[in-house]
Motif scaffolding. Sequence first.
Motif, short mmCIF file in Angstrom:
data_model
loop_
_atom_site.label_atom_id
_atom_site.label_comp_id
_atom_site.label_asym_id
_atom_site.label_seq_id
_atom_site.Cartn_x
_atom_site.Cartn_y
_atom_site.Cartn_z
N ILE A 40 0.84 -1.21 0.00
CA ILE A 40 0.00 0.00 0.00
C ILE A 40 0.87 1.25 0.00
CG2 ILE A 40 -1.63 1.34 1.38
CD1 ILE A 40 -2.90 -1.31 2.24
N LEU A 41 1.93 1.25 0.82
CA LEU A 41 2.83 2.40 0.87
C LEU A 41 3.56 2.59 -0.46
CD1 LEU A 41 4.33 2.00 4.45
CD2 LEU A 41 2.49 3.53 3.70
N ALA A 42 3.96 1.47 -1.09
CA ALA A 42 4.59 1.57 -2.41
C ALA A 42 3.61 2.16 -3.43
CB ALA A 42 5.05 0.19 -2.86
N GLY A 43 2.35 1.81 -3.30
CA GLY A 43 1.34 2.38 -4.18
C GLY A 43 1.23 3.88 -4.04
N PHE A 44 1.29 4.38 -2.81
CA PHE A 44 1.26 5.83 -2.60
C PHE A 44 2.47 6.50 -3.25
CE2 PHE A 44 -1.20 4.96 1.56
CZ PHE A 44 -2.40 4.92 0.86
N ALA A 45 3.63 5.84 -3.20
CA ALA A 45 4.83 6.39 -3.82
C ALA A 45 4.64 6.48 -5.34
CB ALA A 45 6.05 5.53 -3.49
N PHE A 46 4.04 5.46 -5.95
CA PHE A 46 3.79 5.50 -7.39
C PHE A 46 2.82 6.63 -7.74
CE2 PHE A 46 5.32 1.00 -7.59
CZ PHE A 46 6.25 1.19 -8.60
N VAL A 47 1.78 6.81 -6.92
CA VAL A 47 0.83 7.90 -7.16
C VAL A 47 1.54 9.24 -7.10
CG1 VAL A 47 -1.20 9.10 -6.25
CG2 VAL A 47 -1.18 6.60 -6.36
N ALA A 48 2.43 9.42 -6.11
CA ALA A 48 3.15 10.68 -5.96
C ALA A 48 4.05 10.95 -7.17
CB ALA A 48 3.98 10.66 -4.67
N LEU A 49 4.79 9.92 -7.63
CA LEU A 49 5.68 10.11 -8.78
C LEU A 49 4.88 10.39 -10.05
CD1 LEU A 49 8.33 7.29 -8.14
CD2 LEU A 49 8.70 9.76 -8.00
N LEU A 50 3.78 9.68 -10.23
CA LEU A 50 2.94 9.92 -11.40
C LEU A 50 2.40 11.34 -11.38
CD1 LEU A 50 1.51 8.71 -13.93
CD2 LEU A 50 -0.42 8.19 -12.42
N THR A 51 1.98 11.80 -10.21
CA THR A 51 1.44 13.15 -10.10
C THR A 51 2.49 14.20 -10.42
OG1 THR A 51 -0.14 12.43 -8.40
CG2 THR A 51 0.32 14.79 -8.55
N VAL A 52 3.69 14.06 -9.87
CA VAL A 52 4.75 15.03 -10.12
C VAL A 52 5.08 15.09 -11.61
CG1 VAL A 52 7.19 15.55 -9.73
CG2 VAL A 52 5.73 14.91 -7.81
N SER A 53 5.17 13.93 -12.25
CA SER A 53 5.52 13.91 -13.68
C SER A 53 4.42 14.50 -14.54
CB SER A 53 5.86 12.49 -14.12
OG SER A 53 4.76 11.62 -13.95
N LEU A 54 3.19 14.05 -14.36
CA LEU A 54 2.11 14.51 -15.23
C LEU A 54 1.72 15.96 -14.93
CD1 LEU A 54 -0.22 11.39 -15.51
CD2 LEU A 54 1.63 12.14 -17.01
N ALA A 55 1.77 16.37 -13.67
CA ALA A 55 1.46 17.76 -13.34
C ALA A 55 2.51 18.69 -13.94
CB ALA A 55 1.37 17.95 -11.83
N SER A 56 3.77 18.27 -13.94
CA SER A 56 4.83 19.09 -14.56
C SER A 56 4.55 19.29 -16.04
CB SER A 56 6.19 18.41 -14.36
OG SER A 56 6.53 18.32 -13.00
N LEU A 57 4.17 18.22 -16.73
CA LEU A 57 3.86 18.33 -18.15
C LEU A 57 2.59 19.15 -18.37
CD1 LEU A 57 4.64 14.68 -19.34
CD2 LEU A 57 6.06 16.72 -19.59
N SER A 58 1.63 19.01 -17.46
CA SER A 58 0.39 19.77 -17.58
C SER A 58 0.66 21.27 -17.46
CB SER A 58 -0.60 19.32 -16.51
OG SER A 58 -1.81 20.05 -16.58
N TYR A 59 1.47 21.64 -16.48
CA TYR A 59 1.81 23.06 -16.32
C TYR A 59 2.61 23.57 -17.51
CZ TYR A 59 0.25 22.91 -11.44
OH TYR A 59 -0.51 22.80 -10.31
#
Length: 249
Positions: free
Chosen positions: A134-153
Amino acid sequence: MLLHDTALIYGRYARQTLRSRFALLFGLLMPLLYLLFFGPLLTGLPLGEDGSSWQVLVPGLLLQLGLFGALFAGFMIIVENGQGVVERMRVTPVSRLALLLGRVLRDATVLVFQAVLLVLAALVMGLRAPLAGILAGFAFVALLTVSLASLSYALAMRVRSPQEFGPLVNAVSMPSMLLSGLMLPMSLGPAWLDVLSHFVPLRYLVDAMRDAYTGHYTSAHMLYGSLVAVAMTALAVTVGTRVFRTAGA
């Protein structure tokens, strides 16, 4: 100075988020509806994966949360651009990397918080998964968010209106959702569709999270998913920083 500037930008947008608690919870609505109304339909079905149907569905829903939440983050910066907020920030000595990191780290905080609430709801409905997974899943969510939000901005800094931004984001988000196996494993589909899905980076994160939720931490899926997540984040932050430095110059 980078840490100080990032904390400054992060604090500004975190305070904005706390003043809009309704929006914070509303972003959780779509994955929660999938969990409540779609999850029970999968119970007991042979999905071709190790573990229960909840261990297949919940990782996909968490990444769906990150996918849509991060890709549409750029709408806010379009509004700020129109009001001159971004330009006023760029003429200050604040690091251009901090202007991006402060925003995307706020987005990651919000989406990981929503992911925690979604997992708690899933545990009530029958999800059983190891804590480390579950904790590893949260880490994947965080990395995905940082990458896609950067591209979105970065994209939002290049377009002139929300009317241009929306269709471009939809052109990325919908194929990514359908071809990554977010809802159901791609192994259930025809062979050509499974092969095509391997060209979508999100597919590797989905497979890695599902392995994590079943306790398979040393699998090839975990390795490939981790490498893809880190590579996406590094590339997206680099692109986003460059756009913040040069857009409008």
